[in-house]
Design a protein around this motif. Structure first.
Motif, short mmCIF file in Angstrom:
data_model
loop_
_atom_site.label_atom_id
_atom_site.label_comp_id
_atom_site.label_asym_id
_atom_site.label_seq_id
_atom_site.Cartn_x
_atom_site.Cartn_y
_atom_site.Cartn_z
N GLN A 73 -60.21 -27.43 8.14
CA GLN A 73 -59.00 -26.88 7.54
C GLN A 73 -59.20 -25.49 6.97
O GLN A 73 -58.31 -24.94 6.34
CB GLN A 73 -58.52 -27.82 6.41
N ALA A 74 -60.38 -24.95 7.17
CA ALA A 74 -60.76 -23.73 6.45
C ALA A 74 -60.99 -22.56 7.39
O ALA A 74 -62.06 -21.98 7.41
CB ALA A 74 -62.01 -23.99 5.60
N ALA A 82 -59.87 -24.95 0.51
CA ALA A 82 -58.82 -25.69 1.20
C ALA A 82 -58.51 -26.99 0.46
O ALA A 82 -57.34 -27.37 0.30
CB ALA A 82 -59.26 -25.99 2.64
#
Length: 210
Positions: A73-74, A82
């Motif tokens: 997600q980063a 995140a």
């Protein structure tokens, strides 16, 4: 910061007015002094800082978990940042200074791997036993996925496990530290690919009272 090879009188070190000169690894440089800010933060700014600090303190003990769970997600930020964005948006509730954690909304991992089917958890002798029943098709393609476990609650240090069991096992255990009778633990389960490149969304398995 600016760099130069040779000034009018050669390189210099020290401060002249609001300019600082020096030498780093043979490179002469100049930079201006930062301006001092002398102001009193507003009440709203103090409230935002307190909420941010509360979220950070909550995440610190489970940093190893979210570092794995949020690695996908980063793209433009670290996994911890995140996770922090998620916690600030969906997990921290209440008004200053009485903040609280909505544990049911916490996601310790986010990803595209299949999540657990029919997850459950039981407590016996200070040990949590997580179980799940994935179908044959999922086990064929993802049976070697590693298991991520987390148990967390108010007034107790979180307990977690990363990769001590695999999806094919159908169960995994997690020891918990001593805590006062009646303490409520919130439990989570997710999976991690063997190569570490992908994870599943975490599943909130439920509450367990000690």
């Amino acid at each position: 910061m600016g760099r130069f090879i040779k000034g009018i009188m050669g390189g210099f070190s020290g401060k002249v007015g609001n300019i600082v000169g020096g030498n780093w690894r043979g490179i002469s440089y100049m930079r201006s002094l930062s301006e001092r800010r002398n102001y009193t933060p507003t009440e709203k700014q103090l409230m935002q800082r307190a909420r941010f600090a509360y979220a950070v303190s909550f995440l610190q003990p489970i940093h190893p978990v979210v570092r794995v769970g949020y690695r996908n997600q980063a793209s433009q930020q670290s996994p911890l940042n995140a996770a922090l964005a998620h916690v600030l948006k969906k997990v921290v509730e209440g008004e200053y200074p009485d903040y609280r954690i909505n544990y049911a909304s916490l996601e310790m991992a986010k990803g595209l791997l299949p999540g657990p089917q029919h997850p459950a958890v039981q407590l016996q002798d200070q040990t949590l036993t997580f179980t799940w029943r994935d179908g044959a098709a999922i086990l064929k393609d993802y049976g070697d996925n590693q298991v991520l476990l987390l148990a967390i609650g108010d007034g107790i240090y979180p307990s977690y496990s990363i990769g001590e069991a695999v999806r094919n096992d159908g169960q995994a255990t997690l020891a918990i530290p001593d805590a006062q009778t009646g303490t409520v633990l919130h439990t989570y389960l997710a999976f991690l690919a063997v190569n570490g490149n992908s994870v599943s969304n975490s599943y909130y398995v439920g509450e367990v009272s000690l």
